[in-house]
Design a protein around this motif. Structure first.
Motif, short mmCIF file in Angstrom:
data_model
loop_
_atom_site.label_atom_id
_atom_site.label_comp_id
_atom_site.label_asym_id
_atom_site.label_seq_id
_atom_site.Cartn_x
_atom_site.Cartn_y
_atom_site.Cartn_z
N ALA A 177 9.24 -4.40 -7.76
CA ALA A 177 8.52 -3.93 -6.58
C ALA A 177 9.02 -4.63 -5.32
CB ALA A 177 7.02 -4.18 -6.75
N THR A 178 9.28 -5.92 -5.42
CA THR A 178 9.64 -6.67 -4.23
C THR A 178 11.09 -6.45 -3.82
OG1 THR A 178 8.10 -8.30 -5.11
CG2 THR A 178 9.23 -8.88 -3.11
N ALA A 231 6.79 -7.29 -10.94
CA ALA A 231 6.67 -7.89 -9.60
C ALA A 231 8.01 -7.93 -8.89
CB ALA A 231 6.09 -9.30 -9.72
N LEU A 280 -0.22 -6.09 -0.30
CA LEU A 280 1.00 -6.63 -0.90
C LEU A 280 2.23 -5.87 -0.43
CD1 LEU A 280 -0.18 -7.21 -4.55
CD2 LEU A 280 0.22 -8.92 -2.77
N LEU A 281 2.08 -4.58 -0.30
CA LEU A 281 3.17 -3.72 0.17
C LEU A 281 3.64 -4.19 1.55
CD1 LEU A 281 2.67 0.08 -0.18
CD2 LEU A 281 3.47 -0.84 1.98
N THR A 282 2.70 -4.61 2.39
CA THR A 282 3.06 -5.08 3.72
C THR A 282 3.74 -6.44 3.65
OG1 THR A 282 1.04 -3.97 4.43
CG2 THR A 282 2.15 -5.34 6.05
N PHE A 316 6.66 1.48 -4.48
CA PHE A 316 5.85 0.26 -4.58
C PHE A 316 4.49 0.55 -5.21
CE2 PHE A 316 3.30 -3.34 -3.47
CZ PHE A 316 4.18 -4.39 -3.34
N VAL A 317 3.83 1.59 -4.71
CA VAL A 317 2.50 1.92 -5.22
C VAL A 317 2.59 2.35 -6.69
CG1 VAL A 317 0.57 3.53 -4.99
CG2 VAL A 317 1.55 2.46 -2.96
N VAL A 374 4.46 -11.06 -6.26
CA VAL A 374 4.95 -10.47 -5.02
C VAL A 374 5.04 -11.51 -3.90
CG1 VAL A 374 4.40 -8.80 -3.20
CG2 VAL A 374 4.20 -8.14 -5.60
N ALA A 386 5.43 -7.66 1.06
CA ALA A 386 6.75 -7.48 0.46
C ALA A 386 7.73 -6.86 1.44
CB ALA A 386 6.65 -6.62 -0.79
N PHE A 387 7.20 -6.23 2.50
CA PHE A 387 8.04 -5.59 3.52
C PHE A 387 8.58 -6.63 4.52
CE2 PHE A 387 8.25 -3.29 7.68
CZ PHE A 387 9.27 -2.41 7.37
N PHE A 419 16.18 -1.32 2.92
CA PHE A 419 16.16 -1.13 4.37
C PHE A 419 17.40 -1.74 5.02
CE2 PHE A 419 11.64 -0.91 3.27
CZ PHE A 419 11.27 0.24 3.95
N TYR A 463 9.86 3.70 0.01
CA TYR A 463 9.36 2.35 -0.28
C TYR A 463 7.90 2.38 -0.72
CZ TYR A 463 7.80 -2.43 0.71
OH TYR A 463 7.25 -3.68 0.62
N ILE A 523 -3.16 -3.43 -3.04
CA ILE A 523 -1.77 -2.94 -3.15
C ILE A 523 -1.19 -2.70 -1.75
CG2 ILE A 523 -0.38 -0.95 -3.81
CD1 ILE A 523 -1.57 -0.93 -6.46
N VAL A 528 12.44 -3.75 -0.97
CA VAL A 528 12.63 -3.97 0.46
C VAL A 528 14.11 -4.07 0.82
CG1 VAL A 528 12.59 -6.51 0.51
CG2 VAL A 528 11.70 -5.22 2.44
#
Lengths: 224, 224, 224, 224
Positions: free
Chosen positions: A44-45, A41, B113-115, A81-82, B39, B117-118, A51, A77, B110, A48
């Motif tokens: 993945a986080t 977790a 969560l990707l959004t 992430f995926v 996340v 975490a962004f 950027f 990203y 997923i 970000v």
């Protein structure tokens, strides 16, 4: 050489047992699962943090332009992430079939996590260097990390499943074969993408994205 | 097309069952919940990294002044933190009503969560650029992220609830309708705020804050 | 002096008890375990933030060269990551043998976690300074952190195990002795490495890596 | 005004119940506990990112000197880490006494977490500015954060405990009084330290440390 001992999940069993009788014979599977959860977790986080824009300052390019030129960052990203998300889901499923663990498994798991926790760095390299001098080195570092990850993940699964070494008793062979079939193409696919990175860094990054978008999701669901 | 199979939460069931009978028919809901938990918490906590001051140095403005001029940072921090916190609570509640999952759901989760975490990145853009050249692009990036988030979150819930596709058997329709009613205004509200950002970036950020402070909390509690 | 009260794990027991009868007599072991889990995973994953390259810019060295010259970063990353991973696994095992906790234990645990959460900083120092002016100070800071960590970890275990102070009733003495035997060499080993850092910073870092690779894994499995 | 409904912990109950009968009457206590756990651990571990040195470069001061001059960083790090650790332990204990939650509680909890997740920023200000121009503003920002934290934490507890609003049925009043006694001195103590920060920033930071070292640990254990 440690004996292969049965284990029960450390987090759940106390509720139906006496708290004063510790489980002396468990090995560390439940513990490395908790460690794994956290690392997946957070890795993945942290992606970000790759950027970055310049400004506000008189010399910085307009922010709108900067955001459009960040497309390698968005691509890297989403890909990373995926990939992490799906590996995590696979990992949980595979561990749920294991009935014991041992010293070698422990170490393979830490090496796997170490590679996954490393991913934010090559992801940032791709984000910064794609389209610039140095993009080949960035793409090679990025795809090499995926090769290493798939090699370790395959070793991890093969060690556990060969001769049902760490597999729980009730698990049918068909479940193991389904997972093995899903794992098999990983190393050759990522190795090919690594080779592609020598010739076209951009193509290699897109192929890594395609694997995350098309191959991994189907692999994640096995034969269910 | 995967069969829709019943699932039981992976983390709890072993305590009252034999550890040697894995649950072969479970899908990945429990696993994506664990991933989601991590996340959400990390994305919310990483928001603090947007805060930055200059100095100590002879040329830096006095720290007290700098801290007062950080108000866009405070505003963006509170808005994003509260939004993530409430989405997390909703997410748990909605998942608790589901009795199964499938491949499409996995992928929608997923992407959601990707959004989330962004979010620390556009939050940082607002913190840095509000009141400066580039504030329009920052506010557009910020509100566009919320639009994307609400679109994905609505798709996530509609996919699960339409025709009770993934809903557990005992759940009354009234519970589903309560959630759907709470979800419905999300996309139009955030889309309107996105349009406002073209004309007044500051107003758009305040409206995003107002949604977090007034709309989300009531939506979070549904009909309870 | 607080009474030594039995505890039951807070997270699991409600499932088989009435939710309206809180456990008034539990102490904080379950709670500090949850805190510990989070800190271990995050500290390990934050290690990746030490990696940094320059560019892309006309004056930056080629990225490929930069990545090769990062070897102190790779070495420090692997060493710290593996060490944290193994300490976490040990920590869970040791806590699983305890049947109660008290005020002193609580504080020792927070001090231990504080040291582990600090590790990303000296790791970054080694990554940046090894092979440069200042490498001695970096290696001393790095190895001193490991000395402190091993001293606190030994104190933590000795406090719990001496006279079976916090140990649950059913745990055989042989299990405690196995852990104590594994703990004993930690402080002298890391103290020796700290002394070595005065004379050869590079050797000291390699020795810290060797401890993580060879001593810790065997210690992690005790007599199982 | 929402009805006060009983809740059972979401994570544990399914193991002894049918998975197809969702708990419709639960409110969000279990959910905000999971959110809280993550935020506490991550906020504590992000504190390490405040540490920074210059170099290696010909113009940077010797690393050894730099590390010695970082003492405000060490002091602020230990103070903030211990405070977060202890608040977390208290938080778990208090929540374990609650049998239900409501909308107001939910919001108070998010505001409390928002303040705790903010702590790495003022901690960094103290680390950077203590002993430099701007140290007063840094110490005021730091101590103001602790005042806000203690005000919100007191409001959080008072809201739950007044008239046993959210307290579970079996909890004796003596347990509530013990917690209230421990909470009472928090706000006046931190408010006094805030006033001290106007006159002596250094003294104020040391007092915040002293509260973490002496007052909080005893408060954390209540009457047990």
């Amino acid at each position: 050489m440690p004996a292969l001992v049965p284990f029960v999940s450390e987090r759940e069993t106390p509720s139906c047992r006496s708290a004063t009788i510790p489980r002396m014979d468990e090995a560390s599977t439940a513990r490395f699962e908790a460690f794994s959860d956290g690392v997946f977790a957070i890795a993945a986080t942290l992606l970000v943090l790759e950027f970055a824009v310049k400004g506000p300052s008189p010399t910085a390019p307009p922010l709108g332009n900067q955001l459009l030129h960040l497309w390698p960052s968005y691509l890297a990203y989403v890909t990373s992430f995926v990939t992490i998300g799906i590996i995590w889901m696979n990992h949980h499923h595979a561990v749920s079939l294991m009935g014991r663990t041992d010293r070698t498994m422990l170490f393979l798991n830490i090496l796997l996590l170490l590679t996954i926790a490393f991913l934010p760095f090559p992801t940032k390299l791709v984000a910064q260097f794609l389209g610039h001098e140095g993009e080949r080195a960035a793409a090679l570092a990025y795809t090499a990390t995926f090769v290493l990850m798939s090699v370790l993940y395959n070793a991890w699964w093969r060690y556990a499943s060969t001769g049902r070494r760490l597999i729980a008793d009730g698990v049918p062979d068909s479940s193991l074969h389904a997972i093995s079939r899903a794992f098999n193409p990983g190393v050759p696919m990522y190795a090919s993408v690594f080779v592609v990175a020598f010739f076209s860094p951009l193509t290699a990054v897109f192929l890594t994205f395609a694997i995350a978008a098309f191959y991994l999701p189907s692999a994640a669901l096995f034969d269910r």
